[in-house]
Write an enzyme that holds these catalytic residues in place. Structure first.
Site, PDB file in Angstrom:
ATOM      1  N   HIS A 150       0.881  -1.287   0.063  1.00 26.94           N
ATOM      2  CA  HIS A 150      -0.142  -0.127   0.033  1.00 26.94           C
ATOM      3  C   HIS A 150       0.946   1.558  -0.008  1.00 26.94           C
ATOM      4  O   HIS A 150       0.586   2.311  -0.484  1.00 26.94           O
ATOM      5  CB  HIS A 150      -1.057  -0.031   0.896  1.00 26.94           C
ATOM      6  CG  HIS A 150      -2.251  -1.201   0.787  1.00 26.94           C
ATOM      7  ND1 HIS A 150      -2.317  -2.274   1.191  1.00 26.94           N
ATOM      8  CD2 HIS A 150      -3.267  -0.919  -0.185  1.00 26.94           C
ATOM      9  CE1 HIS A 150      -3.133  -2.910   0.699  1.00 26.94           C
ATOM     10  NE2 HIS A 150      -3.869  -2.071  -0.426  1.00 26.94           N
ATOM     11  N   GLU A 203      -9.911 -12.677  -7.747  1.00 30.44           N
ATOM     12  CA  GLU A 203      -8.646 -12.676  -6.874  1.00 30.44           C
ATOM     13  C   GLU A 203      -7.959 -14.157  -6.539  1.00 30.44           C
ATOM     14  O   GLU A 203      -7.140 -14.221  -6.149  1.00 30.44           O
ATOM     15  CB  GLU A 203      -8.824 -11.790  -5.636  1.00 30.44           C
ATOM     16  CG  GLU A 203      -9.043 -10.445  -5.965  1.00 30.44           C
ATOM     17  CD  GLU A 203      -9.409  -9.870  -4.791  1.00 30.44           C
ATOM     18  OE1 GLU A 203      -8.632  -8.822  -4.291  1.00 30.44           O
ATOM     19  OE2 GLU A 203     -10.700  -9.836  -4.380  1.00 30.44           O
ATOM     20  N   ASP A 224      -3.677  -9.695  -5.760  1.00 24.88           N
ATOM     21  CA  ASP A 224      -4.093 -10.962  -4.788  1.00 24.88           C
ATOM     22  C   ASP A 224      -3.994 -12.216  -5.819  1.00 24.88           C
ATOM     23  O   ASP A 224      -3.528 -13.162  -5.306  1.00 24.88           O
ATOM     24  CB  ASP A 224      -5.540 -10.975  -4.111  1.00 24.88           C
ATOM     25  CG  ASP A 224      -5.381 -10.128  -2.757  1.00 24.88           C
ATOM     26  OD1 ASP A 224      -4.296 -10.251  -2.031  1.00 24.88           O
ATOM     27  OD2 ASP A 224      -6.120  -9.289  -2.562  1.00 24.88           O
ATOM     28  N   CYS A 241      -8.499  -4.377 -11.880  1.00 22.71           N
ATOM     29  CA  CYS A 241      -8.121  -3.372 -11.064  1.00 22.71           C
ATOM     30  C   CYS A 241      -6.992  -3.633 -10.272  1.00 22.71           C
ATOM     31  O   CYS A 241      -6.629  -2.643  -9.347  1.00 22.71           O
ATOM     32  CB  CYS A 241      -9.217  -3.003 -10.184  1.00 22.71           C
ATOM     33  SG  CYS A 241      -9.903  -4.245  -9.228  1.00 22.71           S
TER      34      CYS A 241
HETATM   35  C1  PEP Z   1      -6.032  -6.711  -6.001  1.00 14.16           C
HETATM   36  O1  PEP Z   1      -5.989  -7.616  -5.214  1.00 14.16           O
HETATM   37  O2  PEP Z   1      -5.460  -6.635  -6.913  1.00 14.16           O
HETATM   38  C2  PEP Z   1      -6.875  -5.662  -5.741  1.00 14.16           C
HETATM   39  C3  PEP Z   1      -7.170  -4.606  -6.542  1.00 14.16           C
HETATM   40  O3  PEP Z   1      -7.223  -5.350  -4.357  1.00 14.16           O
HETATM   41  P1  PEP Z   1      -6.336  -4.796  -3.244  1.00 14.16           P
HETATM   42  O4  PEP Z   1      -5.033  -4.338  -3.735  1.00 14.16           O
HETATM   43  O5  PEP Z   1      -7.061  -3.811  -2.591  1.00 14.16           O
HETATM   44  O6  PEP Z   1      -6.377  -6.179  -2.410  1.00 14.16           O
HETATM   45 MG    MG Z   2      -7.143  -7.800  -3.521  1.00 18.08          MG
END
Ligand code: PEP
Ligand code: MG
Length: 575
Positions: A191, A433, A457, A504
């Site tokens: 993050h 995912e 993920d 995404c």
């Molecule tokens: C992902 O897992 O690709 C996703 C977009 O969700 P996050 O990064 O919030 O886990």
């Molecule tokens: Mg995710």
């Protein structure tokens, strides 16, 4: 001689400035007996006064950047330093035990913090214990003549060097001064990396050794395009990178011209390039960067930014604000995705051996349905103000999807008693995912309007490699031919049932992945807002038929990730 430290490219651009080490200095001291107790106590007074001055300056600099709650922390710290009782106790300790100012300050303040921390059921007091410890550290740093790092106090151009960066660190950064970030820890999808892209600060992460390789004040070049930091560069190297930075800025200015352009390939095929957001405030930037919509609203940030479970009304206001801000363009809200690396202080979850494989996301929502229903009701109500779409995270089985849809329909029917038709236009989707969901995409596609592939993920589960662990970050391989085969299966399965295929995860904004994904027919690409215009510019230069041939070659003729990388780079004419 300059030194090159390799890391993972986390945020585009080149930053050159003096290093600012975000690492606590050594605050240990030797114990000694003193004779002049008055002089020793005078040192305490001086250190406390200097700490108060420092905190006031930091607070002043941070105004406008931090919210009232965050600014109030500085006042709390100043109040502790101004408490006459605290100083009296320190004075008593010096006089009775003839100990140094350092020892007396540390003993008294730590004792006080321990008393507060012992009030087990009182969260407020426990937080105050952390404040007292922080203040004690600051006072000691002044007594020892050492500087504590403080992001909010930075008032000149710097490159931040840190073991790791937390979201609260990034929230305090002033983009005017922070020219680059380089960390020991983290991967491209951590993050911290996502935040640095949002702030558009050039960054490398996961270098393993940058904090050991750099001294405070040394010049550092962060090359976020190639994932390198150059420590103590020569004058020639600085010049070379200044030229590269200028060329990159020029390119960025070209991209900016595409803000109102459609997202089209060279041969005229339409796609959508959308933004990933964390709060309704991020919508402004998504619009500024020309997003075709919001492809992922990570709703858990609403929950993480609150000290209580957000009420239906609080959530309704947030979703309404986001969808109104997008002026008629769709906003895909992902339902609560907590657990894993995203805890909630007010929702204690059981300790788990493997949180990423544990009680998280839809698993919590299907179990604690009152939490889920509150969110769904807020979303359905907000859909009156613009095109809201809802997607469920971490779906592993068809049954989970059907259960989630059933709860959604119950909420909708309930709300329709007073507002007929409310929510009927909401499109429902699921994230892909979990590998099993990807494999079963041909069946799942019958039950949703869209898929959104969460590659962050999906890749960690396919390769069985923790996305936050830099010792296995080499297994983050979006261009692996076996993974590409799975992604193609998801896209083809979606299209066979008239279901839209979106992505995404960070792979959607990956330059090398773009021609392959376009070749497989991915409809929507959702990414950090800062990557949208670069992607649109690149898309306009790519022909979908050639991309389809490239994707077939990558899947059928290549057997390793480097082979696919080379194939794509040769096609794009990249080095
Ligand atoms: C992902 O897992 O690709 C996703 C977009 O969700 P996050 O990064 O919030 O886990
Ligand atoms: Mg995710």
């Amino acid at each position: 001689m300059s030194k090159i430290v390799k890391g993972i490219a986390a945020s585009d651009g080149i930053g050159i400035a003096k290093a600012y080490l975000l690492v606590d200095p050594d605050l240990s001291f030797d114990k000694k007996q003193i004779s002049d107790t008055d002089a020793e106590f005078a040192r305490v007074t001086k250190a406390f006064d200097a700490s108060i001055d420092e905190l006031s300056t930091i607070k002043e600099n941070a105004k406008g950047r931090l919210g009232d709650d965050e600014l109030a922390v500085f006042d709390a710290h100043i109040a502790i330093l101004s408490d006459p009782e605290m100083k009296k106790q320190i004075q008593g300790e010096i006089e009775s035990k003839k100990v140094s100012a350092e020892e007396a300050t540390s003993d008294v303040m730590n004792g006080f913090a321990e008393t507060l921390a012992a009030m087990k059921d009182n969260k407020y007091m426990q937080e105050r214990a952390a404040d007292v410890k922080d203040v004690s550290k600051r006072a000691l740093s002044h007594l020892l003549g050492k500087q504590l790092p403080n992001i909010a106090a930075i008032d000149e151009p710097v490159v931040i060097i840190a073991h790791e960066i937390t979201p609260s660190d990034t929230s305090q950064m002033d983009k005017k001064y922070v020219k680059g970030i380089a960390t020991d820890m983290g991967g491209r999808t951590s993050h911290a990396a996502i935040m640095s892209r949002t702030l558009r600060i050039p960054a490398i992460v996961g270098s393993e050794s940058i904090t050991a390789d750099v001294q405070n004040g040394q010049t550092v070049i962060v090359d976020g395009l190639h994932g390198e930091a150059i420590v103590d560069p020569s004058a020639d190297e600085v010049k070379e990178y200044q030229a590269k930075a200028a060329a990159f800025e020029k390119e960025r200015a070209e991209w900016a011209k595409l803000v109102d352009a459609p997202s089209k390939s060279k041969d005229g095929k339409d796609f959508e390039i959308c933004a990933n957001i964390g709060t309704p405030d991020d919508v402004a930037d998504a619009v500024k960067q020309g997003a075709d919509g919001v492809g992922l609203f990570r709703s858990e940030f609403l929950y993480m930014g609150s000290d209580h479970m957000p009420t239906e009304d609080e959530q309704f206001q947030a979703y309404k604000k986001a969808v109104q801000g997008m002026n008629g363009k769709a906003v895909v809200v992902r339902t609560l995705d907590i657990g894993g690396d995203k805890p909630l202080t007010y929702l204690p979850l059981p300790e788990e051996m493997n949180p990423f494989l544990g009680y998280r996301a839809i698993r919590i929502c299907l179990d604690r349905t009152e939490i889920f229903k509150t969110q769904l009701r807020a979303l359905i109500r907000a859909s009156e103000f613009g095109p809201i779409q809802i997607m469920f995270p971490m779906i592993a089985t068809l049954q989970e999807l059907l259960d989630a849809k059933k709860i959604f329909n119950e909420c909708k029917e309930d709300l329709q008693k007073d507002h007929p038709d409310l929510g009927d236009n909401i499109k429902l989707g699921m994230m892909i995912e979990v590998p099993l969901a990807a494999i079963y995409a041909d069946e799942l596609a019958k039950h949703v309007d869209f898929f959104s592939i969460g590659t962050n993920d999906l890749i960690q589960y396919c390769f069985a490699a923790d996305r936050g662990n830099d010792s296995v970050s080499y297994l983050y391989q979006p261009l692996n031919p076996a993974l590409l085969r799975l992604i193609k299966h998801v896209i083809t399965s979606a299209h066979a049932h008239g279901t839209k295929a979106a992505m995404c995860g960070e792979m959607a904004g990956d330059q090398l992945a773009l021609p392959l994904l376009m070749g497989m027919g991915l409809d929507e690409y959702s990414m950090s807002a800062t990557s949208i215009l670069r992607t649109r510019s690149m898309m306009a230069k790519l022909d979908t038929k050639k991309c389809a041939e490239l994707a077939d070659k990558a899947i059928n003729d290549c057997h390793t990730t480097p082979e696919v990388q080379k194939l794509v780079k040769d096609e794009l004419g990249l080095d």
